[in-house]
Design a protein around this motif. Structure first.
Motif, short mmCIF file in Angstrom:
data_model
loop_
_atom_site.label_atom_id
_atom_site.label_comp_id
_atom_site.label_asym_id
_atom_site.label_seq_id
_atom_site.Cartn_x
_atom_site.Cartn_y
_atom_site.Cartn_z
N GLY A 56 49.49 32.57 11.96
CA GLY A 56 50.55 33.08 12.83
C GLY A 56 51.91 32.99 12.14
O GLY A 56 52.00 33.12 10.92
N PRO A 57 52.97 32.73 12.90
CA PRO A 57 54.31 32.65 12.30
C PRO A 57 54.41 31.46 11.34
O PRO A 57 53.76 30.43 11.53
N ALA A 58 55.23 31.63 10.30
CA ALA A 58 55.42 30.56 9.31
C ALA A 58 56.89 30.54 8.91
O ALA A 58 57.52 31.59 8.80
N VAL A 59 57.41 29.33 8.70
CA VAL A 59 58.79 29.20 8.22
C VAL A 59 58.78 28.48 6.88
O VAL A 59 58.08 27.49 6.71
N ILE A 60 59.54 29.02 5.93
CA ILE A 60 59.73 28.34 4.66
C ILE A 60 60.99 27.50 4.85
O ILE A 60 62.09 28.01 4.98
N HIS A 61 60.79 26.20 5.01
CA HIS A 61 61.93 25.35 5.38
C HIS A 61 62.73 24.98 4.14
O HIS A 61 62.19 24.96 3.03
N CYS A 62 64.01 24.77 4.34
CA CYS A 62 64.92 24.40 3.24
C CYS A 62 64.73 25.32 2.04
O CYS A 62 64.54 24.85 0.92
N PHE A 63 64.80 26.62 2.27
CA PHE A 63 64.62 27.55 1.16
C PHE A 63 65.81 27.44 0.20
O PHE A 63 66.96 27.55 0.61
N THR A 64 65.50 27.24 -1.10
CA THR A 64 66.57 27.14 -2.11
C THR A 64 66.25 28.00 -3.33
O THR A 64 66.89 27.86 -4.37
N GLY A 65 65.24 28.86 -3.22
CA GLY A 65 64.76 29.60 -4.38
C GLY A 65 65.61 30.81 -4.73
O GLY A 65 66.74 30.97 -4.26
N ASP A 66 65.02 31.71 -5.54
CA ASP A 66 65.78 32.87 -6.02
C ASP A 66 65.50 34.10 -5.13
O ASP A 66 64.70 34.06 -4.21
N LYS A 67 66.21 35.18 -5.48
CA LYS A 67 66.16 36.39 -4.66
C LYS A 67 64.76 36.98 -4.59
O LYS A 67 64.29 37.38 -3.53
N GLN A 68 64.09 37.02 -5.73
CA GLN A 68 62.76 37.63 -5.77
C GLN A 68 61.79 36.87 -4.85
O GLN A 68 61.01 37.48 -4.12
N THR A 69 61.85 35.54 -4.90
CA THR A 69 60.97 34.73 -4.04
C THR A 69 61.33 34.95 -2.57
O THR A 69 60.45 35.12 -1.72
#
Ligand SMILES: [Zn+2]
Length: 283
Positions: free
Chosen positions: A168-181
């Motif tokens: 179901g729904p998913a959150v990528i918490h504390c996202f700090t990656g790059d634009k492509q990701t």
């Protein structure tokens, strides 16, 4: 000058114009042991209406779920999962332990779980094995996923891609990656959690531009306290513990980066969090 119990300087007692939900607070961390009640009082004064406590291992899952059962000035919920740092400990008994908590009415999500190749406290293969099991639990229980990823965007995208139709729904918490990701995650219709990381003028600069690319209905905010003290506070508080009452500062900074008002960002992210975690209580 200090406020209330004397722990938080007046300059930091800043109230959000609209209710906020902190989707990632590690309140069972030992640094909160001595003053948790005061921390929750300050959070309520800052206009936080709910928090989701992060369960990252056996002890924090148990303690977080127990906290949600008591009455507090802020509504508490929790997650249950194994942080990738501890993936080497994952076995059948731990899986059953987590599954037991996924039946708890206030444990709302599977996680935190995922991949962290930044420090590799557990081997990448152990991390993938534990993460695969969490994806399977999320698919089976239909609970949302609370994901952690650092320096592992490509493997994370691969694994999520294989499970996307089942979870179901998913959150990528504390996202700090790059634009492509980020765009890879958005293509999979993930939610994105933002912390005080982007308040850091040195390492957060790329995020200050990227945060505007996250669709309004996919953005949520979090402290990840006691980690990641925001650097936009009006006073230098070197070494200070981060806490949920400081979430309005993060909201303010993200609102400025996106060119919207704090009130609008607060309303939108709170509404997103309620929908994502299926929070139906009248909080
Ligand atoms: Zn994390």
């Amino acid at each position: 000058m200090t406020h209330g119990d004397g722990m938080l300087p007046d300059a930091l007692c800043f109230q959000s114009p609209e209710p906020l939900i902190d989707i990632g607070a590690n309140l069972t961390h030992e640094s909160f042991n001595h003053d948790l009640d005061a921390v929750l009082e300050r959070a309520a004064r800052a206009n936080l209406t709910a928090m989701v406590l992060t369960g990252t291992d056996r002890a924090s899952i148990e303690a977080s779920a127990a906290l949600t059962e008591q009455s507090h000035p802020v509504a508490l919920y929790a997650t249950a999962g194994l942080h990738p740092h501890h993936a080497g400990e994952f076995d059948n008994s731990l899986q059953r332990f987590i599954e037991g908590y996924l039946d708890h009415p206030r444990v709302l999500a599977v996680g935190e779980c995922g991949l962290d190749y930044h420090r590799n406290f557990s081997s990448p293969s152990d991390q993938r094995r534990a993460f695969e099991a969490h994806l399977e639990m999320a698919a089976r229980t239909k609970k949302p996923l609370f994901l952690h990823e650092r320096d592992a965007g490509s493997d994370m995208l691969d694994m999520l891609g294989q499970w996307r139709d089942d979870i179901g729904p998913a959150v990528i918490h504390c996202f700090t990656g790059d634009k492509q990701t980020l765009y890879g995650y958005l293509d999979m219709d993930l939610y994105v959690g933002q912390t005080g990381w982007l308040c850091d003028e040195r390492r957060g600069e790329h995020l200050r531009e990227l945060v505007g690319d996250i669709p309004a209905d996919r953005l949520m905010i979090e402290t990840d306290c006691p980690y990641l003290l925001p650097r936009n506070l009006p006073a230098r508080l070197k070494g200070r513990r981060h806490e949920p009452a400081l979430l309005p500062w993060i909201c303010r900074e993200i609102a400025a980066c996106r060119g919207v008002s704090e009130a609008e960002l607060a309303r939108q992210t709170t509404s997103n969090a309620r929908a994502f975690f299926n929070i139906t209580d009248s909080i």
